[in-house]
Scaffold this active site. Structure first.
Site, short mmCIF file in Angstrom:
data_model
loop_
_atom_site.label_atom_id
_atom_site.label_comp_id
_atom_site.label_asym_id
_atom_site.label_seq_id
_atom_site.Cartn_x
_atom_site.Cartn_y
_atom_site.Cartn_z
N LYS A 22 0.81 -1.22 0.18
CA LYS A 22 -0.10 0.14 -0.21
C LYS A 22 0.91 1.25 0.03
CE LYS A 22 -1.87 1.96 4.08
NZ LYS A 22 -1.57 3.46 4.11
N ASN A 23 1.80 1.47 0.83
CA ASN A 23 2.58 2.65 1.08
C ASN A 23 3.64 2.98 -0.17
OD1 ASN A 23 0.98 3.10 3.22
ND2 ASN A 23 2.50 2.20 4.75
N CYS A 116 -5.54 8.13 8.51
CA CYS A 116 -5.74 7.64 9.80
C CYS A 116 -5.56 8.63 10.83
CB CYS A 116 -5.03 6.28 10.14
SG CYS A 116 -5.59 4.77 9.03
N ARG A 121 0.22 14.50 12.86
CA ARG A 121 0.57 14.31 11.50
C ARG A 121 0.61 15.60 10.70
NH1 ARG A 121 -1.86 8.78 9.16
NH2 ARG A 121 0.16 8.66 8.26
N ASP A 304 3.62 0.47 12.11
CA ASP A 304 2.47 -0.12 11.60
C ASP A 304 2.28 -1.47 11.82
OD1 ASP A 304 3.04 1.60 8.42
OD2 ASP A 304 2.30 2.35 10.32
N ARG A 397 -8.86 -0.31 3.52
CA ARG A 397 -8.07 0.53 3.05
C ARG A 397 -6.63 0.22 2.70
NH1 ARG A 397 -6.77 4.99 6.26
NH2 ARG A 397 -5.62 5.33 4.52
C1 EPZ Z 1 3.94 6.76 6.17
O1 EPZ Z 1 3.29 8.08 6.76
C2 EPZ Z 1 2.96 5.60 6.35
N1 EPZ Z 1 1.73 6.25 5.49
C3 EPZ Z 1 2.45 5.45 7.64
O2 EPZ Z 1 1.62 4.19 7.37
C4 EPZ Z 1 3.46 5.16 8.32
O3 EPZ Z 1 3.18 4.86 10.11
C5 EPZ Z 1 4.70 6.09 8.41
O4 EPZ Z 1 5.14 6.15 7.24
C6 EPZ Z 1 5.81 5.82 9.07
O5 EPZ Z 1 6.54 4.56 8.81
C7 EPZ Z 1 1.98 6.19 4.08
O6 EPZ Z 1 3.01 5.60 3.41
C8 EPZ Z 1 0.79 6.64 3.15
P1 EPZ Z 1 6.35 10.17 8.49
P2 EPZ Z 1 3.92 9.49 6.81
O7 EPZ Z 1 6.11 11.29 7.42
O8 EPZ Z 1 4.47 9.56 5.47
C9 EPZ Z 1 5.99 13.29 11.83
C10 EPZ Z 1 -0.19 2.94 7.71
O9 EPZ Z 1 -0.86 2.30 8.86
N2 EPZ Z 1 6.13 14.34 10.64
O10 EPZ Z 1 7.55 9.42 8.19
O11 EPZ Z 1 2.73 10.12 7.08
C11 EPZ Z 1 4.55 12.64 11.87
O12 EPZ Z 1 3.61 13.51 12.49
C12 EPZ Z 1 0.13 4.19 7.65
O13 EPZ Z 1 0.02 2.13 6.55
C13 EPZ Z 1 6.10 15.62 11.01
O14 EPZ Z 1 6.24 15.98 12.20
O15 EPZ Z 1 4.69 9.16 8.11
C14 EPZ Z 1 5.03 11.36 12.33
O16 EPZ Z 1 4.78 11.39 13.89
C15 EPZ Z 1 -0.28 4.98 8.79
N3 EPZ Z 1 6.41 16.57 10.05
C16 EPZ Z 1 6.31 10.97 11.97
O17 EPZ Z 1 6.86 12.19 11.65
C17 EPZ Z 1 6.11 16.04 8.84
O18 EPZ Z 1 6.45 17.07 7.92
C18 EPZ Z 1 6.33 10.05 10.97
O19 EPZ Z 1 5.86 10.59 9.81
C19 EPZ Z 1 6.07 14.73 8.48
C20 EPZ Z 1 6.22 13.93 9.58
#
Ligand code: EPZ
Length: 417
Positions: A22-23, A116, A121, A304, A397
């Site tokens: 998915k990701n 989610c 986020r 995840d 999803r």
């Molecule tokens: C991706 O989300 C995945 N989603 C998430 O999977 C996964 O949990 C996550 O990576 C971490 O592995 C998709 O790929 C669509 P991040 P993403 O940006 O890109 C903070 C699932 O269940 N952050 O690495 O949103 C953020 O708040 C989903 O499949 C900032 O603060 O993850 C979080 O605490 C859920 N500012 C952390 O970093 C930013 O600009 C990780 O976020 C970006 C992120």
């Protein structure tokens, strides 16, 4: 509101094929709009997030044909329209159109992304990256309007190795003049999958999968072809189910290096499995040991799989703990696990204690997010009696054909619209 109904405690044996990730897929589809005319993405999972992305792309004038195991995408008549909120809010990954359309047209208008509700986020790292490339970012009501007369390659340090920001800046940088260097980049396999697509469409990307990624801007990307990597989170979810209910259950299509942290933790718990090529075979295990788990960015233990493995920990004698370091609101599934008979205590916003072993009893539960849903589905599979999972759209999803895959190996599970 659709629901899943499970009659628990069925032994599972046979083979489960892992689908595309998915990701990865939710980033590869938006990335395809970088191509001037054509691209093909193979092994795309059948999940609702993909249907929403296709809706957005068709709204923007793309023609998409699903044939020969792939999505054949024609972007010749791509239009740069503001993306409607009702589409972009359906999922988080709609934000990948920011980087892709900015690279292709120098402008993008889109609402705040959905996804989610597992924490605040924010996307500040994405925004800072776009601004470093020379773009202007306006926020009007809940819409982003990002414009750039000219994107210019530069060096960008990320405050945190965000998956989404790494991919979004790789996409935007592909349309910039010169070379962009991302320092403290995310190293998840999805980054490598997206980079392989960009390289295939003619963009020079170096270092994907490491903390430093370099992207040379290129004006004529086209004819990209890519296979979506197998889903490491789906793999992990079925491996956890196999440790609880399997009898020589075969999980086919795994990449061992993508699930290293999970396998390490299973070894610590005392779970036995065999790996032969891309097949992992696992059976129900006894005498399991409690463990402490701390979620981290790749190659650490994936956040995840935190909720799915929580259900396994409820079956282990002793006290296990989970420290969730990425999200501040990812324990909501534990309320319903406790209603089914588990003993879990939220000690702090990001620390959970799990006491076991506990017999779980089937009841009505409500899904609040994708992986929380998976955790409750696993609980339903091991519980005595019948479990009814409401709002199961969340699960669909991210898990391709999950009802069919589990029924084929002996689960008593049904889906009702
Ligand atoms: C991706 O989300 C995945 N989603 C998430 O999977 C996964 O949990 C996550 O990576 C971490 O592995 C998709 O790929 C669509 P991040 P993403 O940006 O890109 C903070 C699932 O269940 N952050 O690495 O949103 C953020 O708040 C989903 O499949 C900032 O603060 O993850 C979080 O605490 C859920 N500012 C952390 O970093 C930013 O600009 C990780 O976020 C970006 C992120």
């Amino acid at each position: 509101m659709s629901k899943i109904i499970i009659e628990g405690q069925k032994e599972l044996s046979g083979e489960i094929n892992i689908s595309g990730a998915k990701n990865s897929a939710v980033a590869l589809l938006p990335a395809s709009v970088l191509c001037k005319s054509k691209s093909v993405i193979y092994n795309v999972p059948e999940i609702s997030d993909i249907s929403y992305l296709i809706e957005i792309m068709e709204f923007l004038g793309c023609k998409i044909e699903n044939k020969n195991g792939g999505l054949f995408i024609d972007t010749t008549e791509l239009r740069n329209e503001p993306i409607p909120e009702n589409l972009s809010v359906q999922m988080r990954a709609s934000y990948y159109f920011m980087g892709a359309l900015l690279a292709r047209f120098g402008k993008v208008e889109i609402s705040f992304p959905g996804g989610c509700n597992i924490g605040a986020r924010p996307i500040d790292i994405h925004i800072k990256g776009f601004e470093k490339l020379g773009a202007t970012v306006e926020i009007i009501k809940n819409r982003y309007i990002i414009t750039a007369k000219k994107l210019k390659g530069t060096k960008i340090y990320f405050d945190f190795p965000s998956v989404g920001a790494t991919i979004n800046i790789m996409l935007a940088a592909s349309g910039a003049e010169g070379t962009t260097i991302i320092e403290n980049a995310a190293m998840e396999p999805e980054i490598v999958n997206v980079a392989s697509f960009l390289i295939n469409m003619g963009i020079n990307v170096r270092g994907a999968g490491t903390k430093t990624i370099e992207i040379d801007g290129y004006k004529e990307p086209d004819n990209g072809v890519v296979d979506v990597f197998p889903d490491r989170i789906e793999s992990g979810t079925y491996i956890i189910i196999g440790a609880l209910l399997g009898k020589d259950l075969r999980i086919k299509g795994i990449i061992k290096e993508h699930i290293g942290a999970l396998l390490m933790k299973l070894d610590e718990i005392g779970i036995k499995y065999q790996i032969d090529g891309d097949v992992l075979t696992i059976s129900k295990c006894e005498d399991l040991k409690p463990v402490n788990i701390k979620t981290q960015v790749f190659p650490g233990f994936p956040t995840d799989l935190q909720q799915p493995i929580t259900t396994l920990l409820t079956q282990i004698k002793g006290v296990s703990t989970i420290e969730e370091t990425l999200y501040e609101n990812r324990f909501k599934n534990t309320y319903d696990l406790n209603r089914m008979g588990a003993i879990t205590n939220i000690l702090t916003l990001n620390k959970l204690e799990v006491k076991g072993p506990r017999k779980l009893k089937g009841t009505k539960v409500i899904t609040t997010d994708l992986r929380g849903g998976a955790s409750l589905l696993i609980a339903g599979l091991i519980a005595e009696g019948v479990t009814e999972i409401e709002q199961c759209e969340y699960i669909l999803r991210g898990y391709s054909n999950i009802i069919e895959k589990l029924s084929n190996v002996g689960a008593k599970i049904d889906f009702f619209e």
